[in-house]
Design an enzyme around this catalytic site. Structure first.
Site, mmCIF file in Angstrom:
data_model
loop_
_atom_site.group_PDB
_atom_site.id
_atom_site.type_symbol
_atom_site.label_atom_id
_atom_site.label_comp_id
_atom_site.label_asym_id
_atom_site.label_seq_id
_atom_site.Cartn_x
_atom_site.Cartn_y
_atom_site.Cartn_z
ATOM 1 C CG ASP A 118 -1.975 1.044 1.191
ATOM 2 O OD1 ASP A 118 -3.140 0.668 0.933
ATOM 3 O OD2 ASP A 118 -1.648 2.238 1.384
ATOM 4 C CG ASN A 159 -4.984 11.092 -5.404
ATOM 5 O OD1 ASN A 159 -4.432 11.087 -6.507
ATOM 6 N ND2 ASN A 159 -5.598 10.047 -4.899
ATOM 7 C CG ASP A 187 -5.022 7.856 -12.226
ATOM 8 O OD1 ASP A 187 -5.265 7.446 -11.074
ATOM 9 O OD2 ASP A 187 -5.914 8.144 -13.065
ATOM 10 C CD GLU A 198 -4.073 3.494 -1.318
ATOM 11 O OE1 GLU A 198 -5.023 2.684 -1.426
ATOM 12 O OE2 GLU A 198 -3.457 3.717 -0.264
HETATM 13 N N1 LIG Z 1 -5.141 9.001 -8.201
HETATM 14 C C1 LIG Z 1 -5.766 7.945 -7.705
HETATM 15 N N2 LIG Z 1 -6.062 7.952 -6.401
HETATM 16 C C2 LIG Z 1 -6.668 6.877 -5.843
HETATM 17 C C3 LIG Z 1 -7.036 5.804 -6.619
HETATM 18 N N3 LIG Z 1 -7.643 4.884 -5.817
HETATM 19 C C4 LIG Z 1 -7.637 5.395 -4.549
HETATM 20 N N4 LIG Z 1 -7.058 6.633 -4.570
HETATM 21 C C5 LIG Z 1 -6.884 7.465 -3.474
HETATM 22 O O1 LIG Z 1 -5.967 6.946 -2.552
HETATM 23 C C6 LIG Z 1 -6.172 7.517 -1.323
HETATM 24 C C7 LIG Z 1 -6.060 6.507 -0.219
HETATM 25 O O2 LIG Z 1 -6.070 7.193 0.981
HETATM 26 P P1 LIG Z 1 -6.133 6.488 2.339
HETATM 27 O O3 LIG Z 1 -6.762 5.133 2.224
HETATM 28 O O4 LIG Z 1 -6.768 7.440 3.267
HETATM 29 O O5 LIG Z 1 -4.661 6.301 2.766
HETATM 30 P P2 LIG Z 1 -3.338 7.107 2.541
HETATM 31 O O6 LIG Z 1 -3.614 8.536 2.301
HETATM 32 O O7 LIG Z 1 -2.581 6.435 1.492
HETATM 33 O O8 LIG Z 1 -2.683 6.920 3.891
HETATM 34 P P3 LIG Z 1 -2.093 5.613 4.462
HETATM 35 O O9 LIG Z 1 -2.530 4.430 3.661
HETATM 36 O O10 LIG Z 1 -2.595 5.513 5.814
HETATM 37 O O11 LIG Z 1 -0.610 5.799 4.384
HETATM 38 C C8 LIG Z 1 -7.552 8.182 -1.390
HETATM 39 O O12 LIG Z 1 -7.376 9.597 -1.416
HETATM 40 C C9 LIG Z 1 -8.099 7.714 -2.672
HETATM 41 O O13 LIG Z 1 -8.902 8.709 -3.275
HETATM 42 C C10 LIG Z 1 -6.742 5.831 -8.014
HETATM 43 O O14 LIG Z 1 -7.030 4.919 -8.787
HETATM 44 N N5 LIG Z 1 -6.094 6.942 -8.470
#
Ligand SMILES: Nc1nc2c(ncn2[C@@H]2O[C@H](COP(=O)(O)OP(=O)(O)OP(=O)(O)O)[C@@H](O)[C@H]2O)c(=O)[nH]1
Length: 528
Positions: A400, A408, A417, A443
């Site tokens: 992850d 983002n 992306d 992600e």
């Molecule tokens: N650009 C993009 N963003 C994505 C995609 N799928 C998920 N996200 C974003 O990934 C982010 C995941 O955030 P969180 O699950 O809160 O976790 P994090 O910010 O990575 O924090 P931690 O996992 O705790 O380190 C969210 O803002 C989603 O909108 C995608 O296909 N593309």
């Protein structure tokens, strides 16, 4: 999907039915044509034969008439000087009567119409004067004559052939006549009667007034024939052949010929049925002889139908089960030796190929993540099912991106992306042959390492973590990832448990500060 039962009607049966139909129609047609040709030939031949035969008998009758005329002329010459001499007249009448078989009787009649001599002398008409018009025909004609039929003074139905007797000074002295008793045995019946056949053929003779003067049935002699146009022809002196219906309503094939010196007509005829009697038997023989070749032809047609329809039949039966794995190979293997079948086979094989490509693509699409080209969740599930089915041990790394939300938020979704894509490429570069990479969520990623121990997997995860950390991401700079590692079946008994443990190890890595690898332990715990 269950296939519907085969329809009874197929190309082979249709071809066979069509061929049998054609053969039967052709045979019937040729039998009918043979029958018609034979029939026409027989009828025409019989008509012609009867015409020739009637002509021949007319010739015979003609020569009989000529000879009797000569005999009568000779006798008339003998009587010139002895018309008053009764004994001499009787002697000459007797001589003429017995000299030839031509006449039933001979009479000498004087210029007064009195019968002066007869042979046979049993006639009992000597001394009688002819009174009736028909009996006086010769007397009044005063020339050689063949009379119309009439009843003689002796009561016989006769025709009379006469010759006048003239004195040296030209005086008419009377005539000498030979008679033919039409209803008794006579020269005509002897000449013509022997030509009577068992099959119903017969002859008859009419005089110039259409009166029967000879017929195999004596009771009909004297009857007038009417309504027979062929008789008109023959009485006009023409030979003729025609189909006629006789007095009993029987179809006859008749030949007609005239006896020109008398104006008589001779008719030779044969029943049409007797003429055609053999034709049915003949046709039956033709049919029987045709049967072996006909059967061979049908067998040949059947084999040809089989041979011709076989490729199409095979293509059709293979096409019925097109969803079978081997369908394309089966169809490609059908020997198609003629144009249509070959083209059809090519089209079907191509069609199946295109269909398979399409299905494969759909399958791939449905199992692949569009952004990274890695397996998606469905693909991942299939991989796991295969591993479980084949009992292949594997290690799994759950990955992850750390603080991806910030990426983002700071750089926008598109850049996010791109980061995901770059990370996927790094993962692919780090993976070995046989490793399976999945994007399991936004992600989040999973890496399956078949046949790899948990320790080796942890080392791999560590290498990956370090590689990601030093990889420059466009605009973003650098990112880090957290990873959890587990092993099936060492870490958990079921794949579900192992995935859960890998996830837990990942969260533990997050909880421990991120940019870490945590190895899940079988006792539900996790270790750095
Ligand atoms: N650009 C993009 N963003 C994505 C995609 N799928 C998920 N996200 C974003 O990934 C982010 C995941 O955030 P969180 O699950 O809160 O976790 P994090 O910010 O990575 O924090 P931690 O996992 O705790 O380190 C969210 O803002 C989603 O909108 C995608 O296909 N593309």
């Amino acid at each position: 999907m269950p296939t519907s039962p085969l329809p009874r009607l197929n190309l082979r049966n249709l071809m066979l039915a069509m061929a049998i139909f054609s053969v039967v129609i052709t045979l019937c047609n040729s039998f009918y044509a043979t029958y018609e040709v034979q029939r026409t030939l027989l009828i025409n031949n019989t008509l012609e034969a009867n015409r020739v035969y009637a002509a021949k008998l007319a010739e015979v009758t003609e020569s009989f008439i000529q000879s009797t005329r000569q005999q009568l002329a000779y006798s008339a010459g003998q009587l010139v000087t002895s018309m008053e001499d009764e004994a001499a007249l009787m002697a000459e009448a007797r001589r003429l009567h017995h000299q030839s078989d031509s006449f039933n009787s001979v009479v000498v009649v004087n210029a007064d119409g009195v019968i002066v001599a007869t042979s046979p002398d049993t006639l009992q008409v000597k001394g009688l004067r002819l009174s009736s018009a028909s009996a006086r025909q010769s007397l009044e004609a005063k020339k050689p004559l063949i009379t119309d039929p009439f009843v003689s003074p002796s009561g016989n139905y006769i025709v009379s052939l006469s010759h006048p007797v003239f004195a040296a000074n030209g005086d008419y002295l009377g005539y000498i006549a030979g008679t033919i008793y039409l209803q008794q045995n006579n020269i005509l019946s002897r000449l013509l009667g022997r030509h009577y056949y068992q099959d119903g053929s017969y002859l008859y003779v009419v005089d110039r007034h259409r009166t029967l003067i000879y017929h195999p049935e004596p009771s009909r002699i004297g009857e007038r024939i009417s309504g027979n146009p062929a008789i008109d022809e023959v009485l006009q002196g023409r030979e003729y052949a025609h189909k006629v219906v006789n007095s009993r309503g029987i179809d006859m094939l008749a030949g007609f010929a005239p006896v020109s010196s008398t104006g008589w007509g001779i008719v030779a005829q044969r029943p049409k049925a007797a003429t055609l009697a053999g034709i049915n038997e003949h046709l039956l023989r033709v049919i029987l002889k045709s049967i072996p070749v006909g059967l061979l032809t049908l067998a040949g047609i059947w084999l040809s139908a089989l041979f011709i329809s076989r490729p199409l039949w095979q293509l059709a039966t293979s096409a019925r089960v097109m969803n079978r794995q081997s369908a394309q190979a089966d169809i490609a293997g059908v020997p198609s030796w003629y144009f249509e079948a070959a083209q059809l086979k090519r089209a079907i094989v191509r069609g199946i190929g295109l269909l398979n490509d399409r299905i494969n693509k759909l399958h791939t699409d449905s199992h692949t993540d569009a952004l990274t080209g890695l397996f998606n969740r469905r693909g991942m599930q299939q991989v796991l099912d295969n591993h479980e089915q084949e009992q292949i041990p594997f290690s799994v790394i759950a990955l992850d991106i750390d603080h991806f939300k910030r990426v983002n938020d700071n750089f926008g979704h598109d850049i996010g992306d791109q980061v995901i894509q770059t990370l996927a490429k790094v993962m692919q570069a780090q993976a070995r042959r046989g490793d399976i990479l999945c994007r399991s969520g936004g992600e989040e990623f999973m890496i399956f390492l078949p046949g790899t121990s948990a320790e080796h997997a942890r080392e791999m995860a560590e290498r990956l973590r370090r590689r990601v950390a030093v990889t420059a991401m466009a605009e973003v700079g650098h990112i880090t990832v957290s990873l959890g590692v587990a092993h099936w079946p060492d870490t958990g008994a079921t794949i579900g448990q192992v995935l859960k443990l890998a996830d837990q190890a990942l969260y533990q890595a997050k909880g421990n500060g991120r940019n870490l690898v945590v190895l899940a332990r079988p006792d539900q715990g996790a270790a750095h």
